[in-house]
Design a protein around this motif. Sequence first.
Motif, PDB file in Angstrom:
ATOM      1  N   VAL A  87       0.830  -1.212   0.000  1.00  0.00           N
ATOM      2  CA  VAL A  87       0.000   0.000   0.000  1.00  0.00           C
ATOM      3  C   VAL A  87       0.865   1.263   0.000  1.00  0.00           C
ATOM      4  N   GLU A  88       1.669   1.421   1.053  1.00  0.00           N
ATOM      5  CA  GLU A  88       2.352   2.711   1.236  1.00  0.00           C
ATOM      6  C   GLU A  88       3.335   3.046   0.119  1.00  0.00           C
ATOM      7  N   LYS A  89       3.943   2.035  -0.461  1.00  0.00           N
ATOM      8  CA  LYS A  89       4.924   2.310  -1.523  1.00  0.00           C
ATOM      9  C   LYS A  89       4.269   2.487  -2.889  1.00  0.00           C
ATOM     10  N   ARG A  90       2.943   2.414  -2.944  1.00  0.00           N
ATOM     11  CA  ARG A  90       2.270   2.454  -4.248  1.00  0.00           C
ATOM     12  C   ARG A  90       1.230   3.571  -4.285  1.00  0.00           C
ATOM     13  N   ASP A  91       1.139   4.215  -5.423  1.00  0.00           N
ATOM     14  CA  ASP A  91       0.120   5.257  -5.589  1.00  0.00           C
ATOM     15  C   ASP A  91      -1.212   4.661  -5.996  1.00  0.00           C
ATOM     16  N   ASN A  92      -1.172   3.423  -6.522  1.00  0.00           N
ATOM     17  CA  ASN A  92      -2.409   2.862  -7.078  1.00  0.00           C
ATOM     18  C   ASN A  92      -3.011   1.745  -6.207  1.00  0.00           C
ATOM     19  N   VAL A  93      -2.611   1.703  -4.916  1.00  0.00           N
ATOM     20  CA  VAL A  93      -3.276   0.781  -3.979  1.00  0.00           C
ATOM     21  C   VAL A  93      -3.616   1.563  -2.716  1.00  0.00           C
ATOM     22  N   VAL A  94      -4.873   1.448  -2.273  1.00  0.00           N
ATOM     23  CA  VAL A  94      -5.310   2.166  -1.068  1.00  0.00           C
ATOM     24  C   VAL A  94      -5.849   1.161  -0.054  1.00  0.00           C
ATOM     25  N   GLY A  95      -5.998   1.612   1.184  1.00  0.00           N
ATOM     26  CA  GLY A  95      -6.345   0.690   2.274  1.00  0.00           C
ATOM     27  C   GLY A  95      -7.810   0.735   2.673  1.00  0.00           C
ATOM     28  N   LEU A  96      -8.217  -0.308   3.378  1.00  0.00           N
ATOM     29  CA  LEU A  96      -9.572  -0.394   3.926  1.00  0.00           C
ATOM     30  C   LEU A  96      -9.488  -1.165   5.241  1.00  0.00           C
ATOM     31  N   THR A 113     -11.193 -11.665   3.999  1.00  0.00           N
ATOM     32  CA  THR A 113     -11.274 -10.215   4.179  1.00  0.00           C
ATOM     33  C   THR A 113     -11.641  -9.486   2.890  1.00  0.00           C
ATOM     34  N   CYS A 114     -11.678 -10.205   1.772  1.00  0.00           N
ATOM     35  CA  CYS A 114     -11.837  -9.498   0.497  1.00  0.00           C
ATOM     36  C   CYS A 114     -13.274  -9.094   0.169  1.00  0.00           C
ATOM     37  N   GLN A 115     -14.277  -9.844   0.661  1.00  0.00           N
ATOM     38  CA  GLN A 115     -15.648  -9.508   0.245  1.00  0.00           C
ATOM     39  C   GLN A 115     -16.037  -8.061   0.571  1.00  0.00           C
ATOM     40  N   PRO A 116     -15.740  -7.563   1.783  1.00  0.00           N
ATOM     41  CA  PRO A 116     -16.072  -6.152   2.043  1.00  0.00           C
ATOM     42  C   PRO A 116     -15.362  -5.179   1.091  1.00  0.00           C
ATOM     43  N   ILE A 117     -14.224  -5.605   0.557  1.00  0.00           N
ATOM     44  CA  ILE A 117     -13.519  -4.738  -0.407  1.00  0.00           C
ATOM     45  C   ILE A 117     -14.396  -4.540  -1.647  1.00  0.00           C
ATOM     46  N   PHE A 118     -15.007  -5.637  -2.119  1.00  0.00           N
ATOM     47  CA  PHE A 118     -15.878  -5.524  -3.306  1.00  0.00           C
ATOM     48  C   PHE A 118     -17.100  -4.667  -2.980  1.00  0.00           C
ATOM     49  N   VAL A 119     -17.667  -4.936  -1.791  1.00  0.00           N
ATOM     50  CA  VAL A 119     -18.891  -4.235  -1.400  1.00  0.00           C
ATOM     51  C   VAL A 119     -18.633  -2.725  -1.279  1.00  0.00           C
ATOM     52  N   ASP A 120     -17.455  -2.369  -0.762  1.00  0.00           N
ATOM     53  CA  ASP A 120     -17.133  -0.946  -0.530  1.00  0.00           C
ATOM     54  C   ASP A 120     -16.463  -0.293  -1.743  1.00  0.00           C
ATOM     55  N   PHE A 121     -16.405  -0.992  -2.849  1.00  0.00           N
ATOM     56  CA  PHE A 121     -15.637  -0.512  -4.014  1.00  0.00           C
ATOM     57  C   PHE A 121     -15.922   0.958  -4.358  1.00  0.00           C
ATOM     58  N   ARG A 177     -13.407   4.060  -4.082  1.00  0.00           N
ATOM     59  CA  ARG A 177     -12.972   4.645  -5.368  1.00  0.00           C
ATOM     60  C   ARG A 177     -13.264   6.140  -5.417  1.00  0.00           C
ATOM     61  N   ILE A 178     -14.481   6.505  -5.037  1.00  0.00           N
ATOM     62  CA  ILE A 178     -14.869   7.908  -5.161  1.00  0.00           C
ATOM     63  C   ILE A 178     -14.084   8.768  -4.167  1.00  0.00           C
ATOM     64  N   SER A 179     -13.983   8.284  -2.903  1.00  0.00           N
ATOM     65  CA  SER A 179     -13.309   9.112  -1.894  1.00  0.00           C
ATOM     66  C   SER A 179     -11.806   9.201  -2.124  1.00  0.00           C
ATOM     67  N   SER A 180     -11.219   8.198  -2.751  1.00  0.00           N
ATOM     68  CA  SER A 180      -9.759   8.263  -2.971  1.00  0.00           C
ATOM     69  C   SER A 180      -9.441   8.748  -4.388  1.00  0.00           C
ATOM     70  N   LEU A 187      -9.452   3.166 -12.667  1.00  0.00           N
ATOM     71  CA  LEU A 187      -8.877   1.880 -13.051  1.00  0.00           C
ATOM     72  C   LEU A 187      -7.562   2.097 -13.787  1.00  0.00           C
ATOM     73  N   PRO A 188      -6.536   1.319 -13.620  1.00  0.00           N
ATOM     74  CA  PRO A 188      -6.447   0.202 -12.693  1.00  0.00           C
ATOM     75  C   PRO A 188      -5.970   0.669 -11.312  1.00  0.00           C
ATOM     76  N   PHE A 189      -6.562   0.107 -10.269  1.00  0.00           N
ATOM     77  CA  PHE A 189      -6.085   0.393  -8.911  1.00  0.00           C
ATOM     78  C   PHE A 189      -6.509  -0.745  -7.982  1.00  0.00           C
TER      79      PHE A 189
END
Length: 445
Positions: A61-70, A153-161, A165-168, A172-174
């Motif tokens: 996450v931290e070393k990348r601009d195209n990955v964000v946390g949840l 842990t991944c299902q909430p990632i899809f649900v919160d997509f 996406r909008i807040s960060s 695509l791609p990210f």
Amino acid sequence: MSEKTASNPGLMEKIVSLCKRRGFIFQSSEIYGGINGFWDYGPYGTALKRAVEQLWWREMVEKRDNVVGLDSTIISHPKVWKASGHLDKFGDLMTDCRNCKARHRVDQMENPAVCPACGSKDLTPPREFNLMMKTYVGPVFDEEHVAYLRAETCQPIFVDFDNVRISSRQKLPFGIAQTGKAFRNEINPRNFTFRSREFTQMEMEFFCKEEDSMQWYEYWRGERIAYYKNCLGFSGDEIKIHDHETLAHYAKAALDIEFKFPFGWGELEGIHHRGTWDMSRHGEFSGESMEYFDQDSGKKFHPTVVETSVGLDRTILALLCHAYAEEMAETKKEGVEEDLRIVLRLPPELAPVQIAVLPLTKKLADPAEKLHRDLRVWLRSEYDLTGSIGKRYRRQDEIGTPFCATVDFDTLNDGAVTVRSRDSMSQERVSMDQVRTYIMERLKR
Ligand code: ATP
């Protein structure tokens, strides 16, 4: 995965014993006889676990601009698990031995007709078993209030997509990453923490266009292998890739990164091409559109997902297996009672204690305590005054401390300490105000 054969069971016992003796990992609820498949991490285990999780987060996450946390909840709306397929399909076939009462997962049996524990052929017919853990939300314990502890842990990632996406302001791609607890009612927890019922996952879902997805799959495969080699120090002999021969109907590719555990090769991480399955299912079940509008092409579509999914507990177990070493000391040194040196060669960055400050005698406590206080702002430092210096070194070796700084009587005159390296056992005189820089330079891989 081939976690069936016990190729070096003696080593496993030694690691389990060290973990208990030194407070890395022990059975949960031990005073009540323990609870199968649940493990607690003690002080050093917690430090190691946090360091590994932090390393993964930094690299992913931290070393990348195209990955964000949840950081989502463990309990979600039960429909999430209906949509994901977990409530209908997430299970294993199990069988019971009528002779010795052992319970087995059919896919893990060498011969599904023979009990691996006692050799009996008197087995119950295989039956489906759902792995989701159930609970109730609210004061009424009925079917309407059933909820599930997340099995991944991944299902909430899809649900919160869309929220993410909008807040960060990502396009695509990210990717979206999350670490946290997952629960599976495993039929047969075993091999220490390898197969637990409560464990921590570190997952990243990468959303991209379908036409680019295989390129991203290859990219993440390369990145993750590089992580195991460069960040954790695993050799080419310790890890291997297992490409899946059979794929889910929506997937284009899937692989496991396996580690050579003492009980055989076992899955450490899965890299999966998940197609548009998760996004379209959540769209269907929620009634909300999970499509992405691509400004460049003016088209709307479900993003394709490439996932990297690893267990934190399995990573820790792999690290302990990789790091554990026994050596015979060449000469018996003063204060050292046994010739056998047990040493955990953990990467210095991850070691629970990175520097141990050891005053030779109580009289040297003042300068030693001061050094320890200064160092612990920057490093995981431990102060130890008990026992002979040889015994203290051995204790630090066993918990994987890469450096020990010994404060002796010369320190009072020259303001320097002897820094001993865990791996080379070499000793160097280092000025007290330089110890921090000396260690920090050597923490980097
Ligand atoms: P397995 O085939 O070993 O049951 P899986 O294919 O079901 O694993 P995934 O669902 O892909 O595993 O989970 C991703 C990662 O989570 C695994 O690679 C592993 O590191 C970890 N993991 C899964 N189940 C467990 C468990 N019961 N205990 C500890 N870690 C686990």
